[in-house]
Design a protein around this motif. Structure first.
Motif, short mmCIF file in Angstrom:
data_model
loop_
_atom_site.label_atom_id
_atom_site.label_comp_id
_atom_site.label_asym_id
_atom_site.label_seq_id
_atom_site.Cartn_x
_atom_site.Cartn_y
_atom_site.Cartn_z
N LYS A 23 0.81 -1.21 0.00
CA LYS A 23 0.00 0.00 0.00
C LYS A 23 0.84 1.26 0.00
N ASN A 24 2.03 1.17 0.59
CA ASN A 24 2.84 2.37 0.72
C ASN A 24 4.29 1.98 1.04
N SER A 25 5.19 2.22 0.12
CA SER A 25 6.59 1.84 0.34
C SER A 25 7.36 2.89 1.14
N VAL A 26 6.78 4.10 1.28
CA VAL A 26 7.47 5.16 2.02
C VAL A 26 7.57 4.78 3.49
N GLY A 27 8.77 4.77 4.00
CA GLY A 27 8.97 4.47 5.41
C GLY A 27 9.21 3.00 5.70
N ALA A 28 9.10 2.13 4.69
CA ALA A 28 9.29 0.70 4.93
C ALA A 28 10.74 0.39 5.34
N GLY A 29 11.69 1.01 4.64
CA GLY A 29 13.10 0.80 4.99
C GLY A 29 13.44 1.33 6.37
N ASP A 30 12.89 2.50 6.71
CA ASP A 30 13.11 3.07 8.03
C ASP A 30 12.50 2.17 9.11
N SER A 31 11.34 1.61 8.80
CA SER A 31 10.68 0.70 9.73
C SER A 31 11.51 -0.56 9.94
N MET A 32 12.16 -1.03 8.88
CA MET A 32 13.03 -2.21 9.00
C MET A 32 14.17 -1.93 9.97
N MET B 170 12.57 -9.52 13.10
CA MET B 170 11.78 -8.38 13.56
C MET B 170 11.86 -7.22 12.56
N GLY B 171 13.03 -7.03 11.97
CA GLY B 171 13.20 -5.98 10.98
C GLY B 171 12.33 -6.22 9.76
N ILE B 172 12.31 -7.45 9.27
CA ILE B 172 11.49 -7.78 8.10
C ILE B 172 10.01 -7.61 8.41
N ALA B 173 9.58 -8.08 9.57
CA ALA B 173 8.17 -7.96 9.94
C ALA B 173 7.75 -6.50 10.05
N THR B 174 8.61 -5.67 10.60
CA THR B 174 8.28 -4.26 10.80
C THR B 174 8.27 -3.49 9.49
N GLY B 175 9.26 -3.75 8.63
CA GLY B 175 9.27 -3.11 7.32
C GLY B 175 8.05 -3.50 6.51
N SER B 176 7.67 -4.77 6.58
CA SER B 176 6.50 -5.26 5.84
C SER B 176 5.22 -4.65 6.39
N ALA B 177 5.13 -4.50 7.70
CA ALA B 177 3.94 -3.94 8.31
C ALA B 177 3.69 -2.51 7.82
N SER B 178 4.75 -1.74 7.67
CA SER B 178 4.60 -0.38 7.13
C SER B 178 4.23 -0.41 5.65
N ALA B 179 4.84 -1.33 4.91
CA ALA B 179 4.56 -1.43 3.47
C ALA B 179 3.11 -1.84 3.21
N PHE B 180 2.53 -2.62 4.11
CA PHE B 180 1.17 -3.11 3.94
C PHE B 180 0.12 -2.18 4.55
N SER B 181 0.55 -1.01 5.01
CA SER B 181 -0.36 -0.07 5.67
C SER B 181 -0.22 1.31 5.05
N GLU B 182 -1.24 2.13 5.21
CA GLU B 182 -1.17 3.51 4.73
C GLU B 182 -0.28 4.35 5.63
N GLU B 183 -0.09 3.90 6.87
CA GLU B 183 0.75 4.63 7.82
C GLU B 183 1.85 3.72 8.33
N LEU B 184 2.62 4.22 9.29
CA LEU B 184 3.75 3.44 9.78
C LEU B 184 3.29 2.29 10.67
N ALA B 185 4.13 1.27 10.76
CA ALA B 185 3.79 0.02 11.44
C ALA B 185 3.39 0.23 12.89
N THR B 186 2.41 -0.54 13.31
CA THR B 186 2.03 -0.60 14.72
C THR B 186 2.54 -1.91 15.31
#
Length: 300
Positions: free
Chosen positions: A244-253, A273-289
């Protein structure tokens, strides 16, 4: 303590327009304004995961006030320097049939204001983590990351650097704990074409030979490769989901990796944990929860 630095934060004005037309009146279907900046993203995601941290950097003007308000609304501790003139930049991201971006330049930072940042950082001590990520404004010296890391070298601070090209290559001599290029950035650094995982590992190893301890190479939907300081390369796939949104996925990782590492110093658990967090942000309109991250962690 964990600290992030964002030297040139922004307000990201994101608008969606149905079939954007040049030289014509266009009306937005949707619009949002977010505080932008790689270090800011890391700080917010760390806080979402329950990890206290402090966000540092520079803000200016009315846009700077809104950036601070948004960061603090996530519960992140802020210690930004308020510049005497100018205003923090506004980046426009237009989503229509394609995506178009217009990024502002940002305010000028004086030598006096640079010294203020060094003074704040001088209080860091052994065991602290400092995350330097993103581009730097034109008004500061291009060796600013080197200058910061050199000044803290004898204090035992651990560095995490997420930057591109020379900005990253020049700081490897300070032996950062973690660097996180993506595979495109890795290819650009060495001016090569990376054909397979073997090539990625080969050039990731070169970054280690230049000083980096742990090298985390993200490859979007193709997963990620970790080159640990001690041990063999590890490759892991990303969990299934809709981008949904690649912005911030790398930072989330980066945030997820550090959060995972701090739990028990297990580098592979940090990687997961890094992969799960980066993916969570990528699959969301906002940053990972935190909830999203731990749900995806079950797939890894």
């Amino acid at each position: 303590m964990i600290n992030t630095i964002t030297l040139n934060p922004s307000l990201d004005y994101i608008v969606k327009v149905d079939s954007f037309k040049v030289d014509s009146l266009n009306r937005t279907e949707e619009e949002n304004i977010y505080a932008g900046g790689k270090g800011i993203n890391v700080s917010i995601v760390l806080k979402n995961l329950g990890v206290a941290n402090t966000a540092l950097g520079y803000v200016a003007g009315f846009t700077g006030d809104e950036i601070l308000r948004q960061i603090q609304s996530h519960g992140v501790n802020c210690d930004f320097i308020k510049l005497k003139s100018g205003f923090s930049r506004i980046n426009v991201k237009l989503k229509s049939d394609g995506e178009t971006e217009i990024n502002g330049s940002g305010p000028a930072i004086t030598d006096e204001e640079l010294n203020l940042l060094h003074e704040k950082l001088s209080h860091l001590t052994k065991g602290d983590y400092l995350i330097l990520s993103g581009s730097i404004p034109n008004s500061v010296p291009d060796n600013i990351y080197e200058s910061i890391m050199n000044s803290l070298l004898d204090k035992g601070v651990e560095f995490i650097v997420d930057a591109t090209k020379d900005l990253l290559l020049k700081v490897l001599k300070y032996k950062p704990f973690l660097i996180k290029p993506n595979h495109h950035e890795l290819a650009e650094m060495f001016n090569v074409e990376l054909k397979d995982d073997e090539d990625i590992i080969k050039y990731g190893r070169k970054l280690q030979e230049m000083g980096a301890k742990n090298v985390l190479i993200s490859m979007a939907g193709d997963g990620a490769i970790l080159l640990p300081e001690n041990g063999e390369p590890i490759k892991r796939a990303v969990p299934k989901g809709i981008l949904k949104n690649s912005v911030g996925a790398g930072d989330s990782m980066v945030a997820g990796f550090l959060c995972g590492y701090l739990k028990n110093k297990n580098i592979d658990e940090a990687f997961k944990m890094g992969i799960a967090t980066g993916s969570a942000s990528a699959f969301s309109e906002e940053l990972a929860t935190k909830e999203q991250v731990y749900e995806l962690l079950k797939q890894i």
